[in-house]
Structure formats: C-alpha cells, structure tokens
Design a protein around this motif. Structure first.
Motif, mmCIF file in Angstrom:
data_model
loop_
_atom_site.group_PDB
_atom_site.id
_atom_site.type_symbol
_atom_site.label_atom_id
_atom_site.label_comp_id
_atom_site.label_asym_id
_atom_site.label_seq_id
_atom_site.Cartn_x
_atom_site.Cartn_y
_atom_site.Cartn_z
ATOM 1 N N GLN A 317 -16.037 24.297 24.876
ATOM 2 C CA GLN A 317 -17.272 24.766 24.538
ATOM 3 C C GLN A 317 -17.645 26.186 24.203
ATOM 4 N N SER A 318 -16.634 26.959 24.709
ATOM 5 C CA SER A 318 -16.826 28.508 24.401
ATOM 6 C C SER A 318 -16.363 28.705 22.989
ATOM 7 N N GLN A 319 -15.312 28.032 22.489
ATOM 8 C CA GLN A 319 -14.924 28.047 20.989
ATOM 9 C C GLN A 319 -16.231 27.434 20.119
ATOM 10 N N TYR A 320 -16.675 26.522 20.499
ATOM 11 C CA TYR A 320 -17.917 26.097 19.737
ATOM 12 C C TYR A 320 -19.145 27.012 19.635
ATOM 13 N N ARG A 321 -19.306 27.654 20.694
ATOM 14 C CA ARG A 321 -20.294 28.695 20.773
ATOM 15 C C ARG A 321 -20.237 29.794 20.068
ATOM 16 N N TRP A 322 -18.910 30.334 19.845
ATOM 17 C CA TRP A 322 -18.509 31.352 19.354
ATOM 18 C C TRP A 322 -18.326 31.263 17.758
#
Length: 442
Positions: A317-322
């Motif tokens: 999820q963090s990869q998607y957000r960044w």
C-alpha cells in the motif's frame, strides 16, 4: 526640464526636486498610486488563483491516493471488497478483488457530468463556488466516517465539487487581465503534490485514514476564504450574470489593447455554442488521449506493480501511495512551466503517453524492471507529460479562441481530461481483473 527618469532617481535617494504646481508632471503621485494598486491586484489575483487551483483539486487527488486504502479497509471489515495481501506466492498477485479504477469512476463520472452541462448553464459564480465548497467538505466527512456505501457517496460528492469548481474557475479566468490561467494550472499541479504527500505523510506519522480525512476539511474552508476575500473580482460581475455589452465596453476602455488582455465573452445562443464545438476538437482529442493513458496506468496498473524485496520498509500500500506522490510531482512541475516554455505539439504528448501505457502494462505482467527507482523515474516522466498537456492545451485555447467565444471554449475543453479519465476508469477494471488472473510465472 524634468524627465520621468529624473523623478525616479529622486525617489531613490538622489537630490530631490519638485515640478512646479500645475505642471503635467505633478500627476506622478497619482500614477504611482495607480501602479501600486495595479501590482497589488496582480499579486492578489495570481496568488488567489494558485490557492484556488490547489483547494479545488485537493480532494480529488486525496481520494485517488486513498483508493487502495478505502478498498483494503472495507474489505478487511467485510463490507464490499476483497482484502489485499502483501504476500506474493506463485499463484497470486496480491490484488484487491476490485480495482482502484472503481474509486476512479466514483471520483470522475460526477465531474464529467457537471463539466458537460456547466457551459450551457447561467454563469452563477458565487452560487457555483458555494455549492462546490460545501460538497467537498461533506465528501471528506462521509468518506472518513462511513462504511462502504457512504464512503463511495463521499467520493462522488468530492468529484462533483471538483468538476463544478474547475468548470467555473477556468471560465472565470477569461474575465481577468492577469494571466491567472498559468497560476491556476500550477495550483492544480500543487494540489497533486500536496494532496498526495499530506495523505501519505499523515498516515506514515501514525494517524488513521479517518482522522486524516477529517483534518482535510480545512481545505474547502480555505477555498471559500480566498475566493471571497483575496481575489480582486473584475468589473461589476453579478452573482448569476455575465457583464452586459455596455458593461463590457466600459471595462475594456480601462485596459490596454495588448493581445494578452482579456475580452470577456458576451452571451451566445445555444445554436452558436454547438457550432463552436467542432473547432475545439484539435485541443480536446489529444487531451482526452493523454489523460486516458495516464489514468489507465495510475488506477489500473500501479497497484499491480510491486517490489517485494523492499516490503520491509515500503509495503504494497505504501508503494502505491508513493507512486501517486511521484506522479503528482511530475504534474506539478510541468503545470508550473508555462512561463519557462510552451509546447504546441499536443499530439506528440499523447503519443508519448501511449508508449508509457505499453511499458507499464508489460511491467505489470512480467516484472522485468530490476529496481523501483526506475519505476519512480518513469512515473515522474508520465506526470510531466500529463501536466504539460493540460497547461499547454488551456494556454492555446485562451490565446487562440476569439474573444467573444473564449469563456465558452475554455469551459468545453475542460471536459476533455474528465472524459479521458472516465474511459480509463471503465477500462481499467476489466484490465485489472485480467492481469490479476495471470500466473506470476509469466
């Protein structure tokens, strides 16, 4: 014999001398005051439209940045959607059962509808912006506090607010002498960066998604304050009416005849409006394609690109957000570039964005890119193309459209990006499902 240069030097500390009373040069204090007032108006309007662009698009950006979290959280709660997994096994790709394209559709279709009808409705600036502000604030609250159905309704409210605001503000730029279209475009790009970074950053700081969204209600409040108190509104524009022809002539007597001065549009009949639309296709079609390609990537492909080797410090999820943050940085840079350079070949931008679609689709299938930093670089490039297409398209329309058709032309062309985004949302859902069904061995 006194010259203007002499008087300017005196004001900067040279030996002071004054013209005799009654001399034509005695009007300089009045001219100086007028120049000061003009500069103040210039900076108020340029700054105001930058902030309005930021506030108007902020909610839209946040909803896309939160899309993966909305789907995952609701899935975990057993409400509507499938739960995402951080694991990566030979038989699964860790997909949500519903693509983030579903959130994209909720975030764009209402915007498409309102942008389609807005150019044909009375230009009620204050009423439109009031509705937009209230809907955006209500949307944040609904998404923060509601379950699945309520959250989707909240996303729809934010979308309607963004579409109504954009259609209104873009048309309103034609009433200003200052080149506020450039600062508006830069502000919308800034919304991408600030919106994506603020959402990702507050979550990284330990706040919940609900708390983060409630904090963001301050943004529509700021939009209302800037519109009412910072902008120096032109002429005697009423709440619901464009200037009459007599008022228009009076306004134009007070501005120079330079090519970049505004000429506020007069009322057009419905027949005249429909006749204008075919001539706008040269601007609209490239912009539709650019936004179709980039949002197909953003909402159909991003969530499928995953680097498990860095999951210990950046989970799925963090990869998607960044990736969303990275994309928005590119958009902001290119939307702020109009005063540095202008690009006329709009079709080339569409072609290059199409190449990006091919690359990212192949990456989602085969995972051949060795490092996420390469992906970050290409996502930045994708954002540069999208933002460059937006700002250069509206700059060309504002410069090339006949003065009496400028307001309507800008209002119609602003539908283009929304159409492209809507098509991308529709196609990204089956594309997401097809890619998720592929085995990882590919």
């Amino acid at each position: 014999m006194w010259s203007l240069t002499d008087l300017e030097m005196d004001s900067n500390g040279s030996p002071e001398s004054s013209p005799e009373p009654g001399s034509p040069l005695s009007v300089e204090p009045l001219e100086s005051e007028a120049r000061t007032e003009k500069r103040a108006r210039l900076w108020r309007n340029l700054t105001g439209f930058w902030i309005l662009g930021l506030c108007n698009n902020y909610g839209y950006v946040v909803m896309l940045s939160a899309a993966h979290d909305i789907l995952s959280a609701q899935g975990a709660a057993g409400d509507c959607y499938g739960e995402v997994s951080n694991s990566t096994t030979p038989n699964e790709r860790g997909c949500n059962l519903v693509s983030t394209g579903a959130i994209l559709l909720a975030d764009i279709i209402p915007s498409v509808i309102v942008k389609f009808i807005a150019p044909f409705l009375p230009f009620c600036v204050y009423i439109r912006i009031g509705i937009s502000v209230l809907l955006q604030a209500g949307g944040f609250v609904l998404v923060a506090l509601s379950s699945c159905e309520g959250a989707i309704i909240g996303v729809i409210c934010v979308s309607f607010a963004a579409g109504l605001g954009e259609a209104t503000f873009l048309a309103y730029t034609t009433y200003f002498k200052e080149k506020v279209i450039s600062t508006w475009s830069s502000g919308t790009g800034g919304a991408g960066v600030i919106g994506a970074v603020s959402y990702a950053g507050l979550l990284a700081a330990g706040l919940s998604s609900s708390t983060t969204l409630l904090i963001m209600v301050v943004i529509p409040a700021l939009e209302a304050v800037v519109f009412m108190f910072l902008l120096k509104h032109p002429g005697k524009l009423g709440v619901c009416n464009a200037p009459t022809e007599e008022e228009l002539r009076s306004m134009m007597k007070n501005v120079s005849t330079e090519p970049d001065d505004p000429m506020t549009s007069v009322k057009l009949t419905l027949r005249e409006k429909f006749k204008i639309i075919p001539g706008l296709m040269k601007y609209m079609i490239p912009l539709v394609l650019v936004y179709f390609f980039e949002y197909f990537i953003n909402q159909g492909i991003y969530e499928l690109i995953y680097f498990p080797d860095i999951s210990h410090w950046l989970d799925r999820q963090s990869q998607y957000r960044w990736l969303q943050v990275d994309y928005q940085v590119g958009v902001f840079l290119s939307r702020s570039s109009l005063h540095l350079f202008q690009f006329k070949w709009l079709w080339l931008l569409a072609f290059l964005q199409g190449v990006n679609v091919i690359f990212f689709t192949l990456e989602a299938v085969y995972y051949f890119t060795p490092s996420i930093w390469i992906i970050f670089a290409l996502v930045l490039w994708e954002g540069l193309l999208g933002g460059g297409s937006y700002v250069n398209t509206f700059h060309r329309v504002s410069q090339e459209a006949p003065p009496d058709r400028k307001e309507f032309s800008v209002g119609v062309v602003c539908m283009s990006d929304s159409f492209g985004i809507a098509f991308a949302g529709i196609l990204s859902i089956p594309a997401h499902n097809a890619l998720c069904s592929l085995p990882l061995e590919m």
